[in-house]
Design an enzyme around this catalytic site. Structure first.
Site, PDB file in Angstrom:
ATOM      1  N   HIS A 133       0.816  -1.228   0.000  1.00 43.75           N
ATOM      2  CA  HIS A 133       0.000   0.000   0.000  1.00 43.75           C
ATOM      3  C   HIS A 133       0.847   1.276   0.000  1.00 43.75           C
ATOM      4  CE1 HIS A 133      -3.708  -2.174   0.398  1.00 43.75           C
ATOM      5  NE2 HIS A 133      -3.371  -2.705   1.567  1.00 43.75           N
ATOM      6  N   ASP A 152      -2.914 -10.708  -2.440  1.00 40.94           N
ATOM      7  CA  ASP A 152      -3.452 -10.206  -1.165  1.00 40.94           C
ATOM      8  C   ASP A 152      -4.933  -9.831  -1.373  1.00 40.94           C
ATOM      9  OD1 ASP A 152      -2.135  -8.828   1.547  1.00 40.94           O
ATOM     10  OD2 ASP A 152      -3.897  -7.728   0.842  1.00 40.94           O
ATOM     11  N   HIS A 208      -6.308  -7.216  -0.554  1.00 42.23           N
ATOM     12  CA  HIS A 208      -6.385  -5.776  -0.842  1.00 42.23           C
ATOM     13  C   HIS A 208      -5.651  -5.439  -2.141  1.00 42.23           C
ATOM     14  CE1 HIS A 208      -6.654  -6.033   3.650  1.00 42.23           C
ATOM     15  NE2 HIS A 208      -7.673  -5.236   3.411  1.00 42.23           N
ATOM     16  N   ASP A 212      -4.557 -12.685   3.401  1.00 42.43           N
ATOM     17  CA  ASP A 212      -5.785 -12.229   4.048  1.00 42.43           C
ATOM     18  C   ASP A 212      -7.032 -12.484   3.203  1.00 42.43           C
ATOM     19  OD1 ASP A 212      -4.738 -10.382   2.299  1.00 42.43           O
ATOM     20  OD2 ASP A 212      -4.675  -8.720   3.731  1.00 42.43           O
TER      21      ASP A 212
HETATM   22 ZN   LIG Z   1      -4.062  -7.120   2.708  1.00 35.40          ZN
END
Ligand SMILES: [Zn+2]
Length: 306
Positions: free
Chosen positions: A126, A163, A165, A244
């Site tokens: 991120h 991931d 995200h 995740d």
């Molecule tokens: Zn993540």
């Protein structure tokens, strides 16, 4: 395969009580790798801190200086954004996590290992050129990609991110860099809600809906990643390995299992074998259920090693 494991116990010193991105994650991973016997089959290497000039290839000087100034004294906490904290151990942990990824690339390029996994934290995907976000301080996999591209034989790389995200930071860094293919599967709509719908011929997105599991994940990846890799023909494969999207993870709402991580890791290894002479470096991103994280990392690394 000869697989290197790059890690450092000081990555556990990045800590804020009650925060999901916690030292126990790394401890659970390392304990499971040891108890399963897999660690004894890997070349374990101690991570070293990244040098300032290498960090500067990915992040702006202003940003790096801001992070260094923000680093607090013992017992204090600062927040770089609502989700991203620093304690007195965080700057060293972040430098070790980024440095590990550089070492992993070197291990592979020097022929000391066929592939490598970095068991490090804080995660990185991120973190944008000049912004800390989503538990991430430095973008470890982007730093690895920049380092690989310094090598005379490496002209094109691919970053594959599974991931839960979306990797807004990796996209922010490479959105105008055609030599870097970025493929990301992620829950959508979901955090970071930034760059989630941005795509071009080298930024490939595979959005998934809350509740999706193996079938949707595998279909999305088969549909978009394989053809993108075949067109891009990367000389080096890099992986943002977040776990995740596991069905037991408390953060994401996808329903992947260890079998899916074995499947996607096997596919990525095939990409590396077909285009990159096996050259592959993977680094830990998310994964917040300690048991699922440990067994999923095992599934991933065992598949790289096979
Ligand atoms: Zn993540």
């Amino acid at each position: 395969m000869k697989t290197a494991l790059i890690t450092h116990p000081d990555c556990e010193n990045h800590e804020l009580a009650g925060h999901p991105e916690r030292p126990e994650r790394l401890r659970a991973v390392m304990r499971y790798l040891a108890e399963s016997g897999l660690a004894s089959e890997l070349d374990t290497i101690a991570a070293e801190e990244i040098t300032p000039s290498r960090l500067n290839r990915t992040h702006s000087t202003t940003y790096i200086e801001m992070v260094e100034r923000a680093a607090p004294a013992e017992g204090k906490i600062v927040r770089l954004d609502p989700d991203t904290y620093m304690n007195s151990g965080s700057l060293r942990a972040a430098r070790l996590a980024a440095g590990a990824c550089i070492q992993a690339v070197d291990q592979v390029l020097l022929g000391h290992a066929d592939n490598a996994f970095c068991a490090v934290r804080p995660p990185g995907h991120h973190a944008e050129v000049a912004t800390a976000m989503g538990f991430c301080i430095f973008n470890n996999i982007a730093i690895a990609a920049e380092h690989a591209l310094q090598h005379e034989r490496i002209e094109r790389v691919a970053i594959l991110d599974f991931d839960v995200h979306h990797c807004n930071g990796t996209v922010d860094i490479f959105r105008d860099r055609e030599e870097v293919l970025v493929c990301s599967s992620f829950q959508d709509p979901f955090y970071p809600n930034r760059y989630n719908d941005f795509s071009n011929d080298h930024i490939i997105i595979s959005p998934l809906s809350a509740g999706d599991g193996s079938i949707e994940f595998r279909n999305a990846i088969e549909k978009s990643w394989s053809s993108a890799i075949a067109t891009h023909r990367p000389d080096f494969i890099l992986v943002s390995a977040g776990f995740d999207a596991h069905q037991d993870d408390p953060v994401g709402q996808l329903n992947l299992t260890e079998d899916d991580y074995i499947w996607v890791s096997g596919l990525i290894r095939e990409f590396a074998a077909s285009y990159a002479d096996d050259r592959l470096v993977s680094t830990l991103e998310g994964g917040y259920d300690l048991r699922a994280l440990a067994t999923s990392v095992f599934a991933h690394v065992a598949t790289l090693k096979t």
